[in-house]
Design an enzyme around this catalytic site. Sequence first.
Site, PDB file in Angstrom:
ATOM      1  CE  LYS A  54      25.010  -1.713 -25.185  1.00 27.83           C
ATOM      2  NZ  LYS A  54      25.474  -3.324 -24.646  1.00 27.83           N
ATOM      3  CD  GLN A  98      26.344  -6.275 -25.615  1.00 29.74           C
ATOM      4  OE1 GLN A  98      26.669  -5.249 -25.133  1.00 29.74           O
ATOM      5  NE2 GLN A  98      24.815  -6.615 -25.411  1.00 29.74           N
ATOM      6  CG  ASP A 121      27.731  -4.005 -18.834  1.00 30.40           C
ATOM      7  OD1 ASP A 121      27.091  -2.931 -18.982  1.00 30.40           O
ATOM      8  OD2 ASP A 121      28.335  -4.428 -19.793  1.00 30.40           O
TER       9      ASP A 121
END
Length: 303
Positions: A54, A98, A121
Amino acid sequence: MTAQLIDGTAIARKVRDNVKEEVAKRNAAGKPKPGLATVLVGDRVDSAAYVGMKQKACAELGMNSFHNTLPANATQEQVEDLVKKLNADPTVNGILVQLPLPSHLDEERVLQLINIEKDVDGFSPLNIGRLAQKGREPLFVPCTPYGCIYLLKEVGVKISGANAVVLGRSNIVGMPAALLLVQENATVTIVHSRTQNIADVVRRADILIAAIGRTEMVRGDWIKPGAAVIDVGINGVPVLNPDGTPAISEKTGKPKQKLVGDVNFEEAKEVAGFITPVPGGVGPMTIAMLMANTLRAAQIQFP
Ligand code: GUN
């Protein structure tokens, strides 16, 4: 092979090229670079690898990335303080924590702290709640399910009115994928560990999204002829020599591994109308959609 291969790598590249172009236009107009903050708690090798990809994507597309790590024994307060700091930082447009977090941490409390305008997200309860309600628009859609729907649309699969089956009900893929399909007017069935006669349910699918994490579980004779098959699974399996023994890498001396999906590709490709490969299908789309979401976050915060 009868199925048309859905080339996720090529489609993801197109998405990334568009994002790159928009970022360059913003830079030329004197607007600040979009910035993505990543938060990695603990030392899971897979999570570290995903976060690394990412960050690399941000650099390639002209965005800033700010990486934050906390040890595996970080306290709830430490993680929450970090999220609050990133919420307050104007150079950070998107925040990605994450997952999974170490099990002693309360994931829900962490996710709901993320400012909805920075929730690239799409996992904050507010964004997911909006996705689940008719007529309400989430600011961001979770990246992997967003990528799945994007692939279907890109190759011209008609979602409205289709029978869609989602294998798996995870917070990260299965459930938001099902909600997105409902938004697109599909008739959706979610298959999970208690579902009976799974093969029969899957046989009715015009669209199948497999995200159950079970190596090649879906067999060719489960697929409706002409169906669109999106395989989200990423499962490592040993590579075998022709005599059936495990192949050993000359470089590392360790058993060789390859990645396969939740669908038996060799069988399914003879029956399906469209199919994603593993690797090179959904995987590259997750990062591409994260980049698109991060650009969108910057556009919302600095129009
Ligand atoms: N872990 C596996 N997939 C994802 C994802 O899309 N986002 C985050 N934050 N964690 C993940």
